[in-house]
Write a protein that holds these residues in place. Structure first.
Motif, mmCIF file in Angstrom:
data_model
loop_
_atom_site.group_PDB
_atom_site.id
_atom_site.type_symbol
_atom_site.label_atom_id
_atom_site.label_comp_id
_atom_site.label_asym_id
_atom_site.label_seq_id
_atom_site.Cartn_x
_atom_site.Cartn_y
_atom_site.Cartn_z
ATOM 1 N N ALA A 1 0.836 -1.204 0.000
ATOM 2 C CA ALA A 1 0.000 0.000 0.000
ATOM 3 C C ALA A 1 0.872 1.257 0.000
ATOM 4 C CB ALA A 1 -0.935 -0.002 1.204
ATOM 5 N N ALA A 2 1.918 1.248 0.821
ATOM 6 C CA ALA A 2 2.812 2.403 0.884
ATOM 7 C C ALA A 2 3.514 2.630 -0.449
ATOM 8 C CB ALA A 2 3.836 2.222 2.002
ATOM 9 N N HIS A 3 3.975 1.560 -1.075
ATOM 10 C CA HIS A 3 4.692 1.706 -2.339
ATOM 11 C C HIS A 3 3.747 2.181 -3.438
ATOM 12 C CE1 HIS A 3 7.911 0.001 -5.286
ATOM 13 N NE2 HIS A 3 7.985 1.304 -5.148
ATOM 14 N N ALA A 4 2.555 1.580 -3.524
ATOM 15 C CA ALA A 4 1.584 1.998 -4.536
ATOM 16 C C ALA A 4 1.215 3.469 -4.355
ATOM 17 C CB ALA A 4 0.334 1.121 -4.476
ATOM 18 N N GLY A 5 0.958 3.865 -3.121
ATOM 19 C CA GLY A 5 0.571 5.248 -2.860
ATOM 20 C C GLY A 5 1.676 6.245 -3.149
ATOM 21 N N CYS A 6 2.875 5.937 -2.708
ATOM 22 C CA CYS A 6 4.020 6.833 -2.913
ATOM 23 C C CYS A 6 4.342 6.977 -4.397
ATOM 24 C CB CYS A 6 5.222 6.280 -2.152
ATOM 25 S SG CYS A 6 6.689 7.313 -2.231
ATOM 26 N N ILE B 1 -4.388 14.917 -15.708
ATOM 27 C CA ILE B 1 -4.607 13.538 -15.270
ATOM 28 C C ILE B 1 -6.083 13.340 -14.943
ATOM 29 C CG2 ILE B 1 -4.075 11.830 -13.489
ATOM 30 C CD1 ILE B 1 -1.402 13.423 -13.090
ATOM 31 N N GLU B 2 -6.674 12.353 -15.584
ATOM 32 C CA GLU B 2 -8.034 11.963 -15.206
ATOM 33 C C GLU B 2 -7.967 10.970 -14.051
ATOM 34 O OE1 GLU B 2 -11.869 9.682 -17.111
ATOM 35 O OE2 GLU B 2 -10.639 10.913 -18.454
ATOM 36 N N SER B 3 -7.103 9.957 -14.183
ATOM 37 C CA SER B 3 -6.943 8.990 -13.091
ATOM 38 C C SER B 3 -5.669 8.183 -13.268
ATOM 39 C CB SER B 3 -8.137 8.036 -13.016
ATOM 40 O OG SER B 3 -8.182 7.213 -14.176
ATOM 41 N N ILE B 4 -5.109 7.766 -12.149
ATOM 42 C CA ILE B 4 -3.991 6.822 -12.117
ATOM 43 C C ILE B 4 -4.332 5.796 -11.048
ATOM 44 C CG2 ILE B 4 -1.530 6.433 -11.696
ATOM 45 C CD1 ILE B 4 -1.068 9.401 -12.381
ATOM 46 N N GLU B 5 -4.309 4.539 -11.412
ATOM 47 C CA GLU B 5 -4.550 3.445 -10.461
ATOM 48 C C GLU B 5 -3.324 2.538 -10.467
ATOM 49 O OE1 GLU B 5 -7.202 -0.562 -10.349
ATOM 50 O OE2 GLU B 5 -8.292 1.289 -10.766
ATOM 51 N N THR B 6 -2.761 2.301 -9.290
ATOM 52 C CA THR B 6 -1.561 1.474 -9.179
ATOM 53 C C THR B 6 -1.804 0.353 -8.191
ATOM 54 O OG1 THR B 6 -0.178 3.428 -9.548
ATOM 55 C CG2 THR B 6 0.913 1.458 -8.679
ATOM 56 N N GLN B 7 -1.516 -0.864 -8.628
ATOM 57 C CA GLN B 7 -1.526 -2.022 -7.736
ATOM 58 C C GLN B 7 -0.077 -2.419 -7.513
ATOM 59 O OE1 GLN B 7 -3.248 -5.637 -9.273
ATOM 60 N NE2 GLN B 7 -3.111 -6.677 -7.325
ATOM 61 N N CYS B 8 0.283 -2.712 -6.274
ATOM 62 C CA CYS B 8 1.636 -3.156 -5.959
ATOM 63 C C CYS B 8 1.567 -4.573 -5.422
ATOM 64 C CB CYS B 8 2.258 -2.235 -4.908
ATOM 65 S SG CYS B 8 3.925 -2.742 -4.437
ATOM 66 N N GLU B 9 2.411 -5.430 -5.975
ATOM 67 C CA GLU B 9 2.511 -6.810 -5.497
ATOM 68 C C GLU B 9 3.896 -7.020 -4.905
ATOM 69 O OE1 GLU B 9 0.917 -10.620 -7.475
ATOM 70 O OE2 GLU B 9 3.014 -10.470 -8.117
ATOM 71 N N ILE B 10 3.915 -7.321 -3.620
ATOM 72 C CA ILE B 10 5.156 -7.607 -2.901
ATOM 73 C C ILE B 10 5.366 -9.117 -2.900
ATOM 74 C CG2 ILE B 10 6.228 -7.581 -0.593
ATOM 75 C CD1 ILE B 10 6.171 -4.812 -1.877
ATOM 76 N N ASN B 11 6.587 -9.551 -3.206
ATOM 77 C CA ASN B 11 6.901 -10.978 -3.227
ATOM 78 C C ASN B 11 7.893 -11.277 -2.111
ATOM 79 O OD1 ASN B 11 7.240 -13.639 -3.954
ATOM 80 N ND2 ASN B 11 8.354 -13.209 -5.839
ATOM 81 N N LEU B 12 7.448 -12.066 -1.141
ATOM 82 C CA LEU B 12 8.262 -12.451 0.011
ATOM 83 C C LEU B 12 8.739 -13.886 -0.195
ATOM 84 C CD1 LEU B 12 9.139 -11.619 2.979
ATOM 85 C CD2 LEU B 12 7.099 -12.858 3.711
ATOM 86 N N VAL B 13 10.054 -14.081 -0.239
ATOM 87 C CA VAL B 13 10.641 -15.404 -0.422
ATOM 88 C C VAL B 13 11.671 -15.620 0.671
ATOM 89 C CG1 VAL B 13 11.997 -16.886 -1.954
ATOM 90 C CG2 VAL B 13 10.306 -15.317 -2.927
ATOM 91 N N GLU B 14 11.490 -16.690 1.454
ATOM 92 C CA GLU B 14 12.426 -17.054 2.513
ATOM 93 C C GLU B 14 12.786 -15.844 3.385
ATOM 94 O OE1 GLU B 14 15.732 -19.152 0.814
ATOM 95 O OE2 GLU B 14 14.439 -20.634 -0.151
ATOM 96 N N SER B 15 11.771 -15.190 3.891
ATOM 97 C CA SER B 15 11.912 -14.068 4.823
ATOM 98 C C SER B 15 12.577 -12.823 4.228
ATOM 99 C CB SER B 15 12.672 -14.499 6.078
ATOM 100 O OG SER B 15 11.983 -15.541 6.721
ATOM 101 N N THR B 16 12.552 -12.702 2.897
ATOM 102 C CA THR B 16 13.109 -11.523 2.245
ATOM 103 C C THR B 16 12.142 -11.031 1.181
ATOM 104 O OG1 THR B 16 15.367 -12.323 2.577
ATOM 105 C CG2 THR B 16 15.056 -10.629 0.891
ATOM 106 N N ILE B 17 11.859 -9.730 1.192
ATOM 107 C CA ILE B 17 11.080 -9.142 0.107
ATOM 108 C C ILE B 17 12.021 -9.046 -1.085
ATOM 109 C CG2 ILE B 17 9.884 -7.092 -0.726
ATOM 110 C CD1 ILE B 17 9.002 -6.632 2.198
ATOM 111 N N VAL B 18 11.709 -9.802 -2.146
ATOM 112 C CA VAL B 18 12.618 -9.871 -3.291
ATOM 113 C C VAL B 18 12.162 -9.016 -4.466
ATOM 114 C CG1 VAL B 18 13.593 -12.111 -2.660
ATOM 115 C CG2 VAL B 18 11.566 -12.022 -4.118
#
Length: 136
Positions: A52-57, A73-90
């Motif tokens: 959420a923080a990354h998408a918003g920023c 700008i009429e609109s900007i929509e951003t989805q952020c997908e975080i991938n966590l692998v073995e205790s690390t956001i990769v």
């Protein structure tokens, strides 16, 4: 500028639970747990909040660059997908859909690349940050 949030945890990792609260009170004793993080439990989790923080920023930074260049700008929509692998956001992948008057796709893509590298949350993350952007 300084902002803060507080986490309170009770019990062990797997059986315990916690609450998250933010200075703005947008989150007030918001539930989080092992299940909400690694399974399908009720509540939020740190990775979701980072997404959420990354998408918003990123979206705010992108809007700044596009507006400064004189586009409407009429609109900007951003989805952020975080991938966590073995205790690390990769990775942090941003998917952007935008409606912007009179902008070329080449210019739009340049602004997306610039914003994905320069927003404060992107700078904070030590992960591969990618994006897919569609001008509507």
């Amino acid at each position: 500028m300084k902002r803060n949030a507080t986490a309170v945890w009770h019990g062990s990792l797997k059986e315990g639970f916690g609450q998250l609260s933010t200075q703005s009170t947008t989150l007030t004793n918001t539930q989080y747990s092992f299940k909400s993080r690694f399974e399908e439990g009720v509540g939020t989790n740190p990775e979701e909040l980072i997404a959420a923080a990354h998408a918003g920023c990123f979206t705010m930074q992108l809007s700044a660059y596009i507006s400064e260049a004189g586009y409407v700008i009429e609109s900007i929509e951003t989805q952020c997908e975080i991938n966590l692998v073995e205790s690390t956001i990769v990775t942090s992948h941003l998917t952007v859909h935008a409606k912007i008057n009179a902008i070329s796709n080449d210019s739009f893509q340049e602004f997306v690349t610039k914003a994905s590298k320069s927003c404060p949350v992107s700078k904070l993350l030590n992960a591969a940050i990618t994006s897919t952007a569609t001008l509507i």
